[in-house]
Design a protein around this motif. Structure first.
Motif, PDB file in Angstrom:
ATOM      1  N   ASN A 115      30.369  33.883  48.278  1.00 48.45           N
ATOM      2  CA  ASN A 115      30.470  34.594  47.006  1.00 48.45           C
ATOM      3  C   ASN A 115      31.890  34.438  46.464  1.00 48.45           C
ATOM      4  O   ASN A 115      32.855  34.942  47.054  1.00 48.45           O
ATOM      5  N   VAL A 116      32.017  33.725  45.350  1.00 43.81           N
ATOM      6  CA  VAL A 116      33.313  33.479  44.716  1.00 43.81           C
ATOM      7  C   VAL A 116      33.478  34.457  43.565  1.00 43.81           C
ATOM      8  O   VAL A 116      32.553  34.666  42.772  1.00 43.81           O
ATOM      9  N   GLN A 117      34.661  35.054  43.465  1.00 43.84           N
ATOM     10  CA  GLN A 117      34.943  36.027  42.416  1.00 43.84           C
ATOM     11  C   GLN A 117      35.872  35.394  41.373  1.00 43.84           C
ATOM     12  O   GLN A 117      37.089  35.359  41.543  1.00 43.84           O
ATOM     13  N   GLY A 391      39.225  39.716  51.663  1.00 44.85           N
ATOM     14  CA  GLY A 391      38.594  39.215  50.446  1.00 44.85           C
ATOM     15  C   GLY A 391      38.966  37.754  50.277  1.00 44.85           C
ATOM     16  O   GLY A 391      40.151  37.435  50.098  1.00 44.85           O
ATOM     17  N   ARG A 392      37.992  36.866  50.337  1.00 44.47           N
ATOM     18  CA  ARG A 392      38.283  35.435  50.310  1.00 44.47           C
ATOM     19  C   ARG A 392      38.943  35.013  48.994  1.00 44.47           C
ATOM     20  O   ARG A 392      39.968  34.323  48.991  1.00 44.47           O
ATOM     21  N   SER A 393      38.333  35.412  47.878  1.00 42.96           N
ATOM     22  CA  SER A 393      38.856  34.987  46.578  1.00 42.96           C
ATOM     23  C   SER A 393      40.253  35.535  46.331  1.00 42.96           C
ATOM     24  O   SER A 393      41.143  34.830  45.832  1.00 42.96           O
ATOM     25  N   ALA A 394      40.476  36.805  46.678  1.00 41.36           N
ATOM     26  CA  ALA A 394      41.787  37.421  46.455  1.00 41.36           C
ATOM     27  C   ALA A 394      42.856  36.753  47.310  1.00 41.36           C
ATOM     28  O   ALA A 394      43.978  36.484  46.837  1.00 41.36           O
ATOM     29  N   LEU A 395      42.546  36.479  48.576  1.00 41.54           N
ATOM     30  CA  LEU A 395      43.532  35.864  49.466  1.00 41.54           C
ATOM     31  C   LEU A 395      43.884  34.460  48.997  1.00 41.54           C
ATOM     32  O   LEU A 395      45.072  34.077  48.950  1.00 41.54           O
TER      33      LEU A 395
END
Length: 416
Positions: A115-117, A391-395
């Protein structure tokens, strides 16, 4: 031919990174590792180290991206600014069309099982576009100010409609910081924020609201052209803003209203909207000076705090590592911000300087709001703590932002 010496080999290996700000690079890496340890502590009760391992792996994979961007010349982003801006807005529109929902909002696009934000990466798109727009100090003129605000308005509106109140606030902080650095009159910045303040004061205290309206009229008289017209306009906008507060309030989701109200008195709903804040304050207070010890916090290990590996990661730091651990983490963020300011001051051009200030504004706002919401000084807005929250996208976004600033540092004029 004689073989090159070992010293020359090492010099050739690091040829593209000779002017990196190594302290700025190492501090976020250390915070990421520390974040993985704390995330692992928050998940120990269920015996699943997946979040901690994923956080560490993604940080390790993001570091080469940071170094690659740092080696590239940052001016290439100036040439591609409108393409980046278009991709940013198209990705935000795609979320509204095909995105997945969670926690009352539609924010993610599933790509290859992840899931990409896009709203996280939109922060970088806004920073690059605004830096390119304001590089000639256009913020000191009203046309330049209006152009910058128009550029911000499109992605801001798309994020707000998801709805993602936290990220939309980050957009505002980025814009204000970059406008200030581009010599925008501080009075204009106050006037920009004045309608929001007027809408809040209208419901809190009518005398205070009227005093604020009068003050904004004075600011407009002293800072804007055509003083009489500007004063009337500023007063009128703030008068109308107070009445429009009810309309804007109606546009918010129920959970957003709870977050904005209950931080003032979370005991009004201790088992509902105020539960997060109450448990977070108990955890941080229980840590005292030295903390209960890693993996020893009762609130953390018994999972009393929801989302403690993401938005409320600081509560785990406060309980298990105490005041000393919290101050150590804040010191790391403080040093990161000092290095960002130093790079902005020594940048080769205004574009590079504004890139660094945009990243600084993003980091400072997220750190301040995230920590304030965990101790009950700000509403719960869902803003992650940089390099700490899972959080993948935030990191990945934070490491890409770090690469942009390192590129500015790496290509500044070298001192003899």
């Amino acid at each position: 031919m004689p073989r090159p010496s070992l010293r020359k080999r090492w010099r050739g290996l690091f040829q593209g990174w000779q002017s990196l700000d190594w302290l700025l690079l190492l501090l976020p890496v250390a915070v990421t590792i520390f974040g993985s340890v704390v995330i692992g502590s928050t998940q120990r009760h269920n015996g699943d180290p997946g979040f901690a391992i994923n956080h560490l792996i993604l940080g390790g994979l993001s570091l080469p991206i940071t170094l690659w961007i740092a080696r590239c010349r940052y001016r290439i982003f100036f040439q591609w600014r409108w393409v980046i801006y278009a991709v940013t807005n198209l990705s935000l529109i795609a979320v509204m069309v095909m995105g997945t929902s969670g926690l009352g909002a539609q924010r993610w696009i599933p790509i290859a099982g992840f899931n990409v934000q896009p709203s996280e990466f939109a922060k970088l798109g806004l920073i690059i576009t605004l830096a390119a727009t304001l590089k000639d100090r256009d913020g000191s003129t009203l046309p330049g100010l209006c152009k910058a605000l128009a550029i911000t308005a499109v992605p801001w509106a798309l994020v707000f409609l998801q709805p993602d109140l936290g990220t939309s606030l980050v957009f505002g902080a980025i814009t204000l910081g970059m406008l200030y650095w581009s010599n925008t009159n501080p009075g204009w910045l106050v006037l920009m924020m004045s309608p929001l303040v007027a809408a809040i004061l209208f419901h809190l205290s009518l005398p205070t609201w009227m005093a604020w309206v009068g003050l904004m009229g004075l600011v407009a008289w002293r800072t804007l052209p055509w003083p009489l017209f500007s004063t009337v306009a500023a007063v009128g906008v703030n008068l109308v803003a107070g009445q429009l507060g009810n309309l804007l309030w109606g546009l918010l989701k129920d959970y957003q209203k709870d977050r904005l109200i209950l931080f003032l008195d979370p005991d009004k709903d201790p088992l509902g909207g105020g539960y997060h804040l109450i448990q977070s304050r108990i955890a941080i207070g229980a840590g005292e000076l030295w903390g209960r010890g890693l993996y020893q916090g009762t609130q953390t290990q018994l999972s009393f705090i929801p989302e403690q590996h993401t938005d409320f990661i600081f509560s785990a730091v406060g309980e298990e590592l105490g005041f000393i651990g919290a101050i150590g983490l804040l010191t790391a963020f403080w040093l990161i911000c000092l290095r960002l300011i130093a790079i902005a001051q020594r940048a080769q051009d205004n574009f590079g300087s504004l890139l660094a200030i945009g990243v600084l504004s993003m980091i400072v706002f997220q750190v301040v709001v995230n920590i304030c919401m965990t101790i009950g000084l700000a509403p719960v807005t869902g803003i992650p703590l940089p390099w700490m929250s899972y959080g993948r996208s935030a990191l990945l976004t934070n490491f890409i932002a770090l690469g942009l600033v390192e590129s500015v540092a790496n290509h500044r004029p070298r001192r003899r």
